[in-house]
Design a protein around this motif. Structure first.
Motif, short mmCIF file in Angstrom:
data_model
loop_
_atom_site.label_atom_id
_atom_site.label_comp_id
_atom_site.label_asym_id
_atom_site.label_seq_id
_atom_site.Cartn_x
_atom_site.Cartn_y
_atom_site.Cartn_z
N HIS A 21 40.46 48.70 46.10
CA HIS A 21 39.16 48.37 46.68
C HIS A 21 38.73 47.01 46.13
CE1 HIS A 21 35.33 49.11 48.60
NE2 HIS A 21 34.77 48.62 47.51
N ILE A 22 38.27 46.15 47.02
CA ILE A 22 37.86 44.80 46.65
C ILE A 22 36.36 44.66 46.82
CG2 ILE A 22 38.10 42.34 47.17
CD1 ILE A 22 40.86 43.06 48.36
N THR A 23 35.72 44.03 45.84
CA THR A 23 34.31 43.67 45.96
C THR A 23 34.17 42.19 45.66
OG1 THR A 23 33.90 44.39 43.69
CG2 THR A 23 33.39 45.96 45.42
N ILE A 24 33.10 41.63 46.19
CA ILE A 24 32.82 40.21 46.06
C ILE A 24 31.44 40.02 45.43
CG2 ILE A 24 32.40 38.08 47.37
CD1 ILE A 24 35.30 38.99 47.51
N LEU A 60 34.42 38.88 52.92
CA LEU A 60 35.45 39.89 52.73
C LEU A 60 35.76 40.53 54.07
CD1 LEU A 60 37.23 41.48 50.78
CD2 LEU A 60 35.28 42.99 50.37
N LEU A 61 36.97 40.33 54.55
CA LEU A 61 37.37 40.87 55.85
C LEU A 61 37.87 42.31 55.74
CD1 LEU A 61 39.38 37.83 57.24
CD2 LEU A 61 37.01 38.47 57.77
N ASP A 62 38.42 42.66 54.58
CA ASP A 62 39.00 43.99 54.42
C ASP A 62 38.83 44.44 52.98
OD1 ASP A 62 40.44 46.32 54.56
OD2 ASP A 62 42.26 45.41 55.36
N ALA A 63 37.86 45.31 52.73
CA ALA A 63 37.57 45.78 51.37
C ALA A 63 38.65 46.74 50.85
CB ALA A 63 36.21 46.48 51.33
N GLU A 64 39.43 47.33 51.75
CA GLU A 64 40.49 48.24 51.34
C GLU A 64 41.77 47.88 52.11
OE1 GLU A 64 39.29 52.33 51.34
OE2 GLU A 64 37.50 51.89 50.17
N VAL A 120 48.83 39.84 47.48
CA VAL A 120 48.08 38.60 47.76
C VAL A 120 46.60 38.75 47.40
CG1 VAL A 120 49.69 37.65 49.46
CG2 VAL A 120 47.84 39.16 50.23
N ALA A 121 46.07 39.96 47.52
CA ALA A 121 44.68 40.19 47.12
C ALA A 121 44.53 40.01 45.61
CB ALA A 121 44.21 41.58 47.53
N ARG A 122 45.48 40.53 44.85
CA ARG A 122 45.46 40.35 43.39
C ARG A 122 45.58 38.87 43.04
NH1 ARG A 122 49.40 44.41 43.63
NH2 ARG A 122 48.48 46.45 43.38
N GLU A 123 46.46 38.17 43.74
CA GLU A 123 46.66 36.74 43.47
C GLU A 123 45.38 35.96 43.80
OE1 GLU A 123 49.44 32.94 44.75
OE2 GLU A 123 50.01 34.93 45.46
N ALA A 124 44.72 36.31 44.90
CA ALA A 124 43.48 35.63 45.28
C ALA A 124 42.42 35.82 44.20
CB ALA A 124 42.98 36.16 46.62
N VAL A 153 43.31 33.55 41.20
CA VAL A 153 43.13 32.10 41.36
C VAL A 153 41.69 31.69 41.65
CG1 VAL A 153 45.53 31.77 42.08
CG2 VAL A 153 43.74 32.01 43.82
N CYS A 154 40.81 32.65 41.85
CA CYS A 154 39.41 32.33 42.15
C CYS A 154 38.80 31.62 40.93
CB CYS A 154 38.62 33.60 42.47
SG CYS A 154 36.87 33.28 42.77
N PRO A 155 38.37 30.36 41.09
CA PRO A 155 37.83 29.62 39.94
C PRO A 155 36.49 30.16 39.44
CG PRO A 155 37.60 28.33 41.94
CD PRO A 155 38.40 29.54 42.30
N ALA A 156 35.81 30.93 40.26
CA ALA A 156 34.50 31.46 39.88
C ALA A 156 34.55 32.93 39.47
CB ALA A 156 33.52 31.27 41.03
N ALA A 157 35.73 33.53 39.53
CA ALA A 157 35.91 34.96 39.22
C ALA A 157 34.95 35.81 40.05
CB ALA A 157 35.74 35.22 37.73
N ALA A 158 34.86 35.49 41.33
CA ALA A 158 33.94 36.19 42.24
C ALA A 158 34.57 37.39 42.93
CB ALA A 158 33.41 35.20 43.29
N ILE A 159 35.86 37.60 42.73
CA ILE A 159 36.58 38.68 43.40
C ILE A 159 36.98 39.73 42.38
CG2 ILE A 159 38.61 39.29 44.76
CD1 ILE A 159 38.66 36.31 45.66
N LEU A 160 36.60 40.98 42.63
CA LEU A 160 36.95 42.08 41.75
C LEU A 160 37.87 43.04 42.51
CD1 LEU A 160 36.61 43.62 39.07
CD2 LEU A 160 34.68 44.78 40.14
N VAL A 161 39.03 43.29 41.94
CA VAL A 161 40.00 44.21 42.55
C VAL A 161 40.03 45.47 41.68
CG1 VAL A 161 42.40 44.59 43.15
CG2 VAL A 161 41.38 42.34 43.50
N ASP A 162 39.72 46.59 42.30
CA ASP A 162 39.76 47.88 41.61
C ASP A 162 40.95 48.66 42.13
OD1 ASP A 162 39.11 50.10 40.10
OD2 ASP A 162 37.56 50.80 41.48
N GLU A 163 41.88 48.91 41.24
CA GLU A 163 43.09 49.64 41.63
C GLU A 163 42.77 51.11 41.69
OE1 GLU A 163 45.92 48.04 42.45
OE2 GLU A 163 45.35 46.10 41.71
#
Length: 64
Positions: A2-5, A35-39, A47-51, A54-64
């Motif tokens: 699950h991805i949150t922004i 965010l086009l696809d939260a899941e 690629v979601a983990r890589e994104a 590489v986010c310079p602002a750490a604005a993307i949180l990936v919850d496994e």
């Protein structure tokens, strides 16, 4: 997965869109992430983990 922004952190660099265009996009007016696809499907997990990495602002949180 699950991805949150955190839009407040997003600086509009666009690295997420370059790495994972099926998962992320940017607003036209200010470049803030959309965010086009939260899941995303398993085929997009790497690629979601890589994104997020590489986010310079750490604005993307990936919850496994």
């Amino acid at each position: 997965m699950h991805i949150t922004i955190d839009e407040g952190k997003c600086c509009g660099a666009g690295q997420c869109v370059l790495v994972a265009p099926d998962v992320f996009d940017q607003r036209d007016d200010d470049g803030v992430v959309i965010l086009l696809d939260a899941e995303p499907g398993e085929d997009q997990h790497a690629v979601a983990r890589e994104a997020a990495a590489v986010c310079p602002a750490a604005a993307i949180l990936v919850d496994e």
